[in-house]
Write an enzyme that holds these catalytic residues in place. Structure first.
Site, mmCIF file in Angstrom:
data_model
loop_
_atom_site.group_PDB
_atom_site.id
_atom_site.type_symbol
_atom_site.label_atom_id
_atom_site.label_comp_id
_atom_site.label_asym_id
_atom_site.label_seq_id
_atom_site.Cartn_x
_atom_site.Cartn_y
_atom_site.Cartn_z
ATOM 1 N N LYS A 35 0.841 -1.203 0.000
ATOM 2 C CA LYS A 35 0.000 0.000 0.000
ATOM 3 C C LYS A 35 0.876 1.253 0.000
ATOM 4 O O LYS A 35 2.081 1.170 0.265
ATOM 5 C CB LYS A 35 -0.910 -0.027 1.228
ATOM 6 C CG LYS A 35 -0.159 -0.012 2.560
ATOM 7 C CD LYS A 35 -1.063 -0.416 3.721
ATOM 8 C CE LYS A 35 -0.316 -0.354 5.037
ATOM 9 N NZ LYS A 35 -1.088 -0.956 6.134
ATOM 10 N N TYR A 255 16.775 29.579 9.349
ATOM 11 C CA TYR A 255 15.541 30.223 9.812
ATOM 12 C C TYR A 255 15.457 30.204 11.330
ATOM 13 O O TYR A 255 15.710 29.173 11.958
ATOM 14 C CB TYR A 255 14.313 29.512 9.239
ATOM 15 C CG TYR A 255 14.106 29.729 7.766
ATOM 16 C CD1 TYR A 255 13.874 31.012 7.246
ATOM 17 C CD2 TYR A 255 14.130 28.659 6.885
ATOM 18 C CE1 TYR A 255 13.676 31.206 5.892
ATOM 19 C CE2 TYR A 255 13.921 28.845 5.523
ATOM 20 C CZ TYR A 255 13.701 30.122 5.034
ATOM 21 O OH TYR A 255 13.505 30.302 3.694
HETATM 22 C C1 LIG Z 1 -0.309 -1.899 6.793
HETATM 23 C C2 LIG Z 1 -0.879 -3.190 7.228
HETATM 24 C C3 LIG Z 1 -0.063 -4.322 7.367
HETATM 25 C C4 LIG Z 1 1.438 -4.257 7.264
HETATM 26 O O1 LIG Z 1 1.958 -3.619 8.412
HETATM 27 P P1 LIG Z 1 3.524 -3.521 8.696
HETATM 28 O O2 LIG Z 1 3.615 -3.023 10.077
HETATM 29 O O3 LIG Z 1 4.069 -2.541 7.695
HETATM 30 O O4 LIG Z 1 4.085 -4.867 8.504
HETATM 31 C C5 LIG Z 1 -0.692 -5.532 7.627
HETATM 32 N N1 LIG Z 1 -2.030 -5.618 7.778
HETATM 33 C C6 LIG Z 1 -2.845 -4.531 7.687
HETATM 34 C C7 LIG Z 1 -4.307 -4.695 7.885
HETATM 35 C C8 LIG Z 1 -2.292 -3.292 7.426
HETATM 36 O O5 LIG Z 1 -3.092 -2.212 7.364
#
Ligand SMILES: *Cc1c(COP(=O)(O)O)cnc(C)c1O
Length: 358
Positions: A35, A255
């Site tokens: 994702k 800054y």
């Molecule tokens: C993002 C996500 C994962 C993966 O999580 P990580 O901590 O990056 O391994 C797995 N399951 C779900 C439902 C997620 O939203």
């Protein structure tokens, strides 16, 4: 010549990390989580590099469609599922597998005519309290989907761990117990473990593990880094030194002028800033690598530049490569300095940073 700010992606590291996942959970299939543009690494590039993954998971249906358009043929689960019939039709058209987490979604699946069956993942909320059916609702929804012509049988089932990155947190054991109890007697494959579940909770492995972060070479635990887990960083964020100046004691840098030279200081300017995704909140003292040696950030991070104290690096020259994180400097360490998590730093790399594969 590469643009000053760029990210080098070591695609052999991602293959190594997948092998490490399999070593940790030798009896599980791997659903690689890609994702958010594969945590900033490039969705299609990563899916192709992970040709050996058993399935992929994305958050939203358009990410799944992108995988199919690119010719990815493995199973693809969509973690947020759908909210309307029109979206549900995309799952059938592109052979995507929704995670079903609400009764509304079950209703939609029963009332929408699809031209082919779809595989689905039924999600139980065991304590994360974000998405998922309540334990009291679960079996009835399971039975409805079992009798739904649109659904390929048997269903798969999942839950998500809220605190798996805390090795002693009692919630994880409770979540695993509730998942086991609620699903007792129901047939179908199961999936629980994210990266932290994979590394710290063997009981969570089940038929499918769902790692994201570890594939990119970072550790999910607040006190550890990828190399501690046998992982290799995939992304190395780099830029160049574009100026070096000597400033006398008492001069304020950048800054707000909140960093003042304590003595005559050799100040380096590197071409990267929050406009590239480097965290603006990284304080003075956050390390970078110049010629393989550490130098501290001084002053505030600007949009396109950061300033460094090169007093201890007299050999540094304009044009030298500067590493912000990655090989030799874990992104987890930068996240700790900046008061954030490695997930955020990786996801926030901006489109203007060119990604180059090693
Ligand atoms: C993002 C996500 C994962 C993966 O999580 P990580 O901590 O990056 O391994 C797995 N399951 C779900 C439902 C997620 O939203």
């Amino acid at each position: 010549m590469l643009p000053a700010a760029h990210a080098v992606l070591d695609m052999t590291a991602i293959v190594h990390n997948l092998a490490r996942v399999r070593e940790c959970a030798p009896n599980a299939k791997v659903m690689a989580v890609v994702k958010a543009n594969a945590y900033g690494h490039g969705l299609v590039r990563v899916a192709r590099a992970l040709a050996d993954a058993d399935a992929f998971a994305v958050a939203r249906v358009d990410e799944g469609v992108s995988l199919r358009m690119a010719g990815v043929s493995q199973r693809v689960a969509v973690l947020q599922g759908y909210t309307c019939a029109e979206e549900l039709e995309l799952y059938a058209r592109y052979s995507l597998e929704p995670v079903i987490h609400s009764i509304l979604q079950v209703d939609l699946l029963e009332t929408t005519v699809l031209d082919r069956t779809i595989a689905v993942w039924l999600k139980l909320d065991t304590g994360m309290h974000r998405l998922g059916l309540n334990p009291e609702q679960f079996e009835a929804c399971y039975r409805r989907l079992q009798n739904c012509a649109a659904v390929r049988q048997p269903l798969a089932m999942m839950t998500h761990l809220a605190n798996a990155d805390e090795r002693t947190d009692p919630l994880t054991g409770q979540q695993l117990d509730l998942f086991g109890d609620t699903l007792e007697g129901l047939t179908g494959e199961r999936s629980v473990a994210n990266s932290a579940g994979l590394l710290a909770w063997e009981r969570a492995h089940a038929e499918w593990v769902r790692p994201g972060l570890v594939l990119y070479g970072a550790s999910p635990f607040p006190d550890r880094s990828g190399p501690d887990e046998g992982l290799k960083p995939v992304m190395t964020l780099r830029t160049r030194l574009i100026a070096i100046r000597n400033l006398p004691a008492g001069e304020a840098i950048g800054y707000g002028g909140d960093w003042v030279c304590p003595h005559s200081t050799r100040v380096g300017v590197a071409a990267i800033g929050y406009g590239d995704g480097y965290p603006r909140q990284a304080p003075s003292g956050t390390p970078v690598l110049v010629r393989g040696r550490r130098a501290p950030l001084i002053g505030r991070v600007s949009m396109d530049m950061v300033t460094l104290d090169l007093s201890e690096l007299p050999e540094a020259r304009v044009g030298d490569e500067v590493t912000l994180w990655g090989e030799g400097l874990p992104v987890e360490e930068i996240a700790r300095h900046a008061g954030t998590i490695p997930y955020v730093l990786l996801c926030n790399v901006m489109p203007r940073v060119k990604l180059v594969e090693l």
